[in-house]
Design an enzyme around this catalytic site. Structure first.
Site, PDB file in Angstrom:
ATOM      1  CB  CYS A   1    -103.295  -6.940  66.854  1.00 13.76           C
ATOM      2  SG  CYS A   1    -103.502  -5.295  67.434  1.00 13.76           S
TER       3      CYS A   1
ATOM      4  CG  HIS B   1     -89.018 -18.437  63.600  1.00 17.94           C
ATOM      5  ND1 HIS B   1     -89.711 -17.467  64.287  1.00 17.94           N
ATOM      6  CD2 HIS B   1     -89.925 -18.923  62.684  1.00 17.94           C
ATOM      7  CE1 HIS B   1     -90.999 -17.295  63.723  1.00 17.94           C
ATOM      8  NE2 HIS B   1     -90.963 -18.474  62.878  1.00 17.94           N
TER       9      HIS B   1
ATOM     10  CB  ALA C   1     -94.105 -24.025  61.026  1.00 16.20           C
TER      11      ALA C   1
HETATM   12  C1  PLP Z   1     -95.119 -19.806  64.310  1.00 22.09           C
HETATM   13  C2  PLP Z   1     -95.998 -20.859  63.783  1.00 22.09           C
HETATM   14  C3  PLP Z   1     -96.375 -21.115  62.590  1.00 22.09           C
HETATM   15  C4  PLP Z   1     -95.456 -20.559  61.385  1.00 22.09           C
HETATM   16  O1  PLP Z   1     -94.111 -20.973  61.514  1.00 22.09           O
HETATM   17  P1  PLP Z   1     -93.234 -20.001  60.210  1.00 22.09           P
HETATM   18  O2  PLP Z   1     -91.889 -20.851  60.399  1.00 22.09           O
HETATM   19  O3  PLP Z   1     -93.218 -18.848  61.109  1.00 22.09           O
HETATM   20  O4  PLP Z   1     -93.785 -20.171  59.163  1.00 22.09           O
HETATM   21  C5  PLP Z   1     -97.160 -22.308  62.405  1.00 22.09           C
HETATM   22  N1  PLP Z   1     -97.819 -22.916  63.358  1.00 22.09           N
HETATM   23  C6  PLP Z   1     -97.656 -22.492  64.544  1.00 22.09           C
HETATM   24  C7  PLP Z   1     -98.183 -23.501  65.506  1.00 22.09           C
HETATM   25  C8  PLP Z   1     -96.738 -21.618  65.060  1.00 22.09           C
HETATM   26  O5  PLP Z   1     -96.516 -21.434  66.195  1.00 22.09           O
END
Ligand code: PLP
Length: 389
Positions: free
Chosen positions: A328, A203, A73
């Site tokens: 954190c 994931h 994402a």
């Molecule tokens: C985890 C997350 C991301 C990042 O996704 P990745 O696949 O780890 O790069 C982006 N936006 C939200 C809302 C998320 O929870």
């Protein structure tokens, strides 16, 4: 029941064994490169990728050719926001987002601001919902794109995507949504919600890390993006690089499972979450539930414990894997920027615990967690009142 208990499903999820099963052959016997067009190894891989593309599309009511596979994402958010900004700069230089977004959106916006874009951060209500009047007022003829997340990763608050989509399209702006937490958890329909771009993370939905997708609308006038990664022109030129075939196959299967199990699973998770919430409220006074309870992911609860030292509390319940939901860095706990954006008191913004439930969470685990947290908070409060006396 096995300890420690995992209640941090917003951070990441395990790979579902059913997902792993369909992935495994693509590491070994079916290892072909889907771009190899001249032999069976390539064809097998390409067929599997195209099947996964359909599975992902179906979950959000898109068509297969609207799905671009990415690494996750973060990459999807970057590609959507920067790709549109570069491609359609002549149409407008204004971006609208909000302060409770994920850093992958906020820092993409910052990047554009450095390149001369104007960025407006629309207000959010104290319950975490975007202020639609403020959004309406912020939209101008120069607004190219609006990026509003479907579900928040800290407080689980759901935004009214269909209303946001309508407002954006009335003003000719594009709508991107970071749906990393929402995909597979709540129904999403890119047509009904008028979403132009939507980010997915494998994931967070029981597929592996390092795979994701971006939905790029093709209905009407197909959207075009300037890619971030140039190369051999994979994924319609939007994302070059040899495809992560096992990951993509896994993401497809994960989407299929979520689609089939969502109605029942979301009821189960909401019931467990409500059990936890009721238990905390019955056992402890002076705690604060963060974010709307009505517009919320079924698997999320965020609770603040004013007056409690959060690291000490988390240490006291170390056999439950929880997150503070706040950044954190360098070991120094910082207040949650999401809660700060809601305008809650400092004591609330400083003390959130995020309970993230998931596919393998049991009632027994919830009851154990509940008991541990109530006991630990009572003990810490007892200690601090003794100190004060
Ligand atoms: C985890 C997350 C991301 C990042 O996704 P990745 O696949 O780890 O790069 C982006 N936006 C939200 C809302 C998320 O929870």
């Amino acid at each position: 029941m096995k300890l420690p208990i995992y209640l941090d499903y917003h951070a990441t999820t395990p790979v579902d064994p059913r997902v792993l099963d369909v992935m495994l052959p693509f590491f070994t016997e079916n290892f072909g490169n889907p771009a190899s067009r001249n032999h069976k190894f390539g064809w097998t891989a390409a067929t599997a990728v195209e099947n996964a593309r359909k599975q992902v599309a179906k979950l959000i009511n898109a068509s297969a050719k609207e799905i671009v596979f990415t690494s996750g994402a973060s990459e999807s958010n970057n590609l959507a926001i920067k790709g549109v900004a570069q491609r359609y700069r002549d149409r407008g230089n204004h971006l609208i987002t909000m302060a409770t977004e994920h850093k992958a959106v906020l820092n993409s916006a910052k990047h554009l601001a450095q390149q001369g874009f104007t960025v407006t951060y629309v207000r959010v209500h104290p319950d975490g919902l975007v202020d639609l009047d403020d959004l309406k007022a912020a939209l101008t003829d120069k607004t190219l794109i609006v990026s509003i997340m479907a579900a928040n990763n800290e407080i689980g608050v759901l935004q009214p995507m269909a209303e946001i989509g309508r407002l954006c399209h009335e003003r000719g702006a594009l709508l991107h949504t970071d749906a990393a937490q929402a995909t597979g958890k709540i129904p999403l329909d890119v047509v009904a919600m008028q979403i132009d771009l939507l980010s997915i993370a494998g994931h967070k939905m029981y597929a592996p890390k390092g795979v994701g997708a971006l939905y790029v609308r093709r209905r009407g006038t197909p959207l075009d993006l300037v890619p971030i990664i140039d190369g051999g022109g994979h994924e319609g030129g939007l994302r070059s690089g040899t495809l992560n075939v096992p990951g993509i196959v896994g993401l497809g299967k994960a989407c299929e499972i979520c689609r089939q199990e969502m109605p029942e699973e979301s009821r189960r998770l909401a019931a467990l979450r409500d059990r936890l919430k009721e238990g905390l409220l019955a056992g402890l006074e002076g705690i604060h539930i963060n974010g709307s309870l009505e517009h919320r992911l079924p698997n999320n609860l965020s609770v603040s414990f004013p007056g409690i030292d959060l690291p000490t509390l988390m240490g006291a319940v170390s056999d439950v894997a929880l997150s503070s939901g706040s950044a954190c860095s360098s070991g120094k706990p910082e207040p949650s920027y999401v809660l700060q954006a809601l305008g809650v008191p400092e004591e609330v913004a400083n003390t959130p615990l995020r309970f993230g439930l998931g596919r393998y969470t049991t009632e027994e685990e919830i009851d154990y967690c509940l008991g541990r947290v109530v006991e630990a908070v009572k003990q810490l409060r007892g200690m601090s009142s003794t100190e004060a006396a």
